[in-house]
Design a protein around this motif. Structure first.
Motif, PDB file in Angstrom:
ATOM      1  N   TYR A  86      20.191   4.973   6.014  1.00 24.10           N
ATOM      2  CA  TYR A  86      19.631   4.224   4.818  1.00 24.10           C
ATOM      3  C   TYR A  86      19.989   4.775   3.312  1.00 24.10           C
ATOM      4  CZ  TYR A  86      17.037   1.960   8.423  1.00 24.10           C
ATOM      5  OH  TYR A  86      16.709   1.146   9.490  1.00 24.10           O
ATOM      6  N   PHE A  87      21.042   5.683   3.426  1.00 26.69           N
ATOM      7  CA  PHE A  87      21.137   6.505   1.940  1.00 26.69           C
ATOM      8  C   PHE A  87      21.763   5.308   0.991  1.00 26.69           C
ATOM      9  CE2 PHE A  87      25.093   6.771   4.299  1.00 26.69           C
ATOM     10  CZ  PHE A  87      26.179   6.593   3.302  1.00 26.69           C
ATOM     11  N   ALA A  88      22.212   4.434   1.340  1.00 27.75           N
ATOM     12  CA  ALA A  88      22.695   3.509   0.519  1.00 27.75           C
ATOM     13  C   ALA A  88      21.735   2.505  -0.317  1.00 27.75           C
ATOM     14  CB  ALA A  88      23.958   2.590   1.122  1.00 27.75           C
ATOM     15  N   SER A  89      20.764   2.093   0.560  1.00 33.01           N
ATOM     16  CA  SER A  89      19.493   1.307   0.126  1.00 33.01           C
ATOM     17  C   SER A  89      18.653   2.028  -0.694  1.00 33.01           C
ATOM     18  CB  SER A  89      18.970   0.450   1.131  1.00 33.01           C
ATOM     19  OG  SER A  89      18.570   1.152   2.183  1.00 33.01           O
ATOM     20  N   ILE A  90      18.370   3.174  -0.344  1.00 35.79           N
ATOM     21  CA  ILE A  90      17.274   3.993  -0.802  1.00 35.79           C
ATOM     22  C   ILE A  90      17.695   4.546  -2.343  1.00 35.79           C
ATOM     23  CG2 ILE A  90      15.842   6.166  -0.787  1.00 35.79           C
ATOM     24  CD1 ILE A  90      15.658   5.607   2.121  1.00 35.79           C
ATOM     25  N   LEU A 107      18.435  12.754  -2.812  1.00 38.51           N
ATOM     26  CA  LEU A 107      18.519  14.136  -3.018  1.00 38.51           C
ATOM     27  C   LEU A 107      17.363  14.749  -3.694  1.00 38.51           C
ATOM     28  CD1 LEU A 107      22.308  14.085  -4.713  1.00 38.51           C
ATOM     29  CD2 LEU A 107      21.545  15.320  -2.796  1.00 38.51           C
ATOM     30  N   ALA A 108      16.950  14.230  -4.471  1.00 36.53           N
ATOM     31  CA  ALA A 108      15.492  14.653  -5.273  1.00 36.53           C
ATOM     32  C   ALA A 108      14.600  14.872  -4.209  1.00 36.53           C
ATOM     33  CB  ALA A 108      15.120  13.736  -6.277  1.00 36.53           C
ATOM     34  N   ALA A 109      14.250  13.987  -3.096  1.00 41.40           N
ATOM     35  CA  ALA A 109      13.180  14.145  -2.236  1.00 41.40           C
ATOM     36  C   ALA A 109      13.403  15.265  -1.316  1.00 41.40           C
ATOM     37  CB  ALA A 109      13.089  12.786  -1.442  1.00 41.40           C
ATOM     38  N   ILE A 110      14.528  15.375  -1.010  1.00 45.38           N
ATOM     39  CA  ILE A 110      15.106  16.377  -0.061  1.00 45.38           C
ATOM     40  C   ILE A 110      14.880  17.876  -0.719  1.00 45.38           C
ATOM     41  CG2 ILE A 110      16.704  17.506   1.546  1.00 45.38           C
ATOM     42  CD1 ILE A 110      17.906  14.454   1.816  1.00 45.38           C
ATOM     43  N   GLY A 113      11.181  18.935  -1.136  1.00 40.83           N
ATOM     44  CA  GLY A 113      10.709  19.295   0.021  1.00 40.83           C
ATOM     45  C   GLY A 113      11.094  20.664   0.355  1.00 40.83           C
ATOM     46  N   CYS A 114      12.363  20.915   0.217  1.00 40.54           N
ATOM     47  CA  CYS A 114      12.819  22.049   0.308  1.00 40.54           C
ATOM     48  C   CYS A 114      12.175  23.195  -0.449  1.00 40.54           C
ATOM     49  CB  CYS A 114      14.347  22.406   0.315  1.00 40.54           C
ATOM     50  SG  CYS A 114      15.102  23.730   0.651  1.00 40.54           S
ATOM     51  N   SER A 115      12.142  22.892  -1.747  1.00 46.68           N
ATOM     52  CA  SER A 115      11.575  23.905  -2.957  1.00 46.68           C
ATOM     53  C   SER A 115      10.150  24.096  -2.559  1.00 46.68           C
ATOM     54  CB  SER A 115      11.985  23.286  -4.318  1.00 46.68           C
ATOM     55  OG  SER A 115      13.269  22.992  -4.342  1.00 46.68           O
ATOM     56  N   ALA A 116       9.444  23.133  -2.211  1.00 46.23           N
ATOM     57  CA  ALA A 116       7.842  23.183  -1.933  1.00 46.23           C
ATOM     58  C   ALA A 116       7.712  24.260  -0.684  1.00 46.23           C
ATOM     59  CB  ALA A 116       7.170  21.982  -1.659  1.00 46.23           C
ATOM     60  N   LEU A 161      15.696  21.719   5.870  1.00 53.65           N
ATOM     61  CA  LEU A 161      15.737  20.545   4.706  1.00 53.65           C
ATOM     62  C   LEU A 161      16.973  21.317   4.034  1.00 53.65           C
ATOM     63  CD1 LEU A 161      12.020  20.230   3.677  1.00 53.65           C
ATOM     64  CD2 LEU A 161      13.763  18.362   4.780  1.00 53.65           C
ATOM     65  N   LEU A 162      17.110  22.469   3.942  1.00 52.07           N
ATOM     66  CA  LEU A 162      18.179  22.958   3.119  1.00 52.07           C
ATOM     67  C   LEU A 162      19.688  22.659   3.848  1.00 52.07           C
ATOM     68  CD1 LEU A 162      19.598  24.768   0.935  1.00 52.07           C
ATOM     69  CD2 LEU A 162      19.192  26.786   2.450  1.00 52.07           C
ATOM     70  N   GLY A 163      19.536  22.674   5.183  1.00 53.65           N
ATOM     71  CA  GLY A 163      20.654  22.377   5.657  1.00 53.65           C
ATOM     72  C   GLY A 163      21.322  20.617   5.632  1.00 53.65           C
ATOM     73  N   THR A 164      19.831  20.057   5.854  1.00 55.59           N
ATOM     74  CA  THR A 164      20.000  18.597   5.545  1.00 55.59           C
ATOM     75  C   THR A 164      20.618  18.246   4.195  1.00 55.59           C
ATOM     76  OG1 THR A 164      18.183  18.342   6.987  1.00 55.59           O
ATOM     77  CG2 THR A 164      18.719  16.150   5.608  1.00 55.59           C
ATOM     78  N   LEU A 165      20.079  18.810   3.008  1.00 59.00           N
ATOM     79  CA  LEU A 165      20.596  18.787   1.972  1.00 59.00           C
ATOM     80  C   LEU A 165      22.123  18.867   1.827  1.00 59.00           C
ATOM     81  CD1 LEU A 165      19.840  18.153  -1.230  1.00 59.00           C
ATOM     82  CD2 LEU A 165      19.321  20.741  -1.370  1.00 59.00           C
ATOM     83  N   GLN A 166      22.423  20.035   2.362  1.00 57.63           N
ATOM     84  CA  GLN A 166      23.967  20.379   2.334  1.00 57.63           C
ATOM     85  C   GLN A 166      24.598  19.431   2.876  1.00 57.63           C
ATOM     86  OE1 GLN A 166      23.791  24.322   4.016  1.00 57.63           O
ATOM     87  NE2 GLN A 166      23.691  25.415   2.305  1.00 57.63           N
TER      88      GLN A 166
END
Length: 314
Positions: A59-63, A69-72, A75-78, A112-117
């Motif tokens: 769903y990355f195209a619709s979201i 990017l900001a959400a992930i 979450g990673c930073s938190a 989450l860091l891996g997901t972001l990458q």
């Protein structure tokens, strides 16, 4: 036990409250759910990150790219902010975990860091055909986190990711699943992981990390040796190496009273010997069935007996 507790209480070795607590534990009114809770936390984090990865890919195209990017990243930073606030800091020795959630929050942050990458590469193709270098970057980041936050879960993730990078790098060069290049790399990686754990322990740095190094390194090393046993040239040399490495694992198991390493030695050794035996001659179907019936029964009996001896020694 009740009489012993009564004697200890009357002798004032135990206080009334301590004796009452021990009676409740002995009567199974109190029992620990520590490992059950840890398993639930671990499973929940894996399910959460898997679901997040599927969400991003579908769903990355619709979201919206920036929203995801900001959400992930948030979450990673938190997660890392929580761990920095409650623990962290380089230390040669083990330091106690601040709370039950600490290890798993750190694991979630790393995943989450891996997901972001992965999302950055999927969306922007920053490294293009060299995308496998993301695995190396992740592995190094996880190693840093494992040592800074003193976390064996993340150490396992780091070493596994490092092995995955080495395997993917070899595969991209045109190597097959178990051809010579990948097998040799697996031998090198397994030996390197074991050696790194031994050197680190020798230097007195994070001694409690040694089991993680050994479990992963021994499994990779023995699996690579088993893969080399076959009809190809050098199969006998790989079998000799397998028996030598298995003997080392068994000796370590006897010295440290760790049944797992004895199990590795026996199972991988049995598999390697079986492959070698079947490659050295022509077997009828009856012979194959008889071999597995006799060898499997003997192996199971030996493992049960050895496990009982380990339990009695403990």
């Amino acid at each position: 036990m009740q009489e012993a507790l009564k004697d200890l209480e009357s002798s004032e070795i135990l206080s009334r409250e301590q004796a009452a607590l021990l009676r409740r534990i002995y009567g199974r009114e109190l029992f620990s759910v520590h490992w059950e809770l840890r398993l639930l936390l671990y499973g929940g984090i894996l399910i959460l990150t898997t679901g997040l990865g599927l969400l991003v890919s579908k769903y990355f195209a619709s979201i919206g790219h920036l929203t995801l990017l900001a959400a992930i990243a948030l979450g990673c930073s938190a997660c890392f902010a929580y761990c920095l606030r409650h623990g962290g800091g380089f230390s040669r020795d083990r330091f106690p975990t601040p709370d039950a959630a600490y290890d798993y929050v750190l694991l979630l942050g790393c995943l989450l860091l891996g997901t972001l990458q992965g999302y950055l590469e999927l969306r922007y193709q920053l490294l293009a055909q060299y995308w496998n270098w993301w695995l190396l970057v992740s592995a190094l980041a996880y190693l840093l986190c494992a040592h800074y936050f003193d976390n064996r879960l993340v150490l396992s993730l780091a070493l596994s990711t490092l092995g995955a990078w080495l395997g993917v790098k070899t595969s991209l060069l045109g190597a097959g699943l178990w051809d010579g290049a990948l097998r040799d790399n697996a031998l090198f990686f397994g030996a390197l992981v074991v050696a790194a754990g031994a050197v680190q322990t020798r230097l007195g740095w994070k001694r409690h990390f040694l089991p993680v190094h050994l479990h992963l390194g021994v499994n990779v090393l023995l699996a690579a040796l088993v893969a080399g046993v076959g009809p190809r040239a050098g199969g006998l040399a790989y079998l000799a190496g397998l028996l030598l490495a298995g003997s080392g694992s068994a000796l370590y198991a006897l010295r440290e009273r760790s049944f797992a390493f004895l199990l590795y030695a026996v199972l991988y050794g049995y598999l390697g010997i079986t492959i070698f035996v079947f490659n050295c001659g022509h077997w009828s179907s009856e012979g194959v069935i008889l071999y597995f019936l006799v060898s499997a029964a003997s192996l199971l009996t030996a493992l049960v007996a050895l496990h009982r001896r380990f339990r009695s020694a403990e």
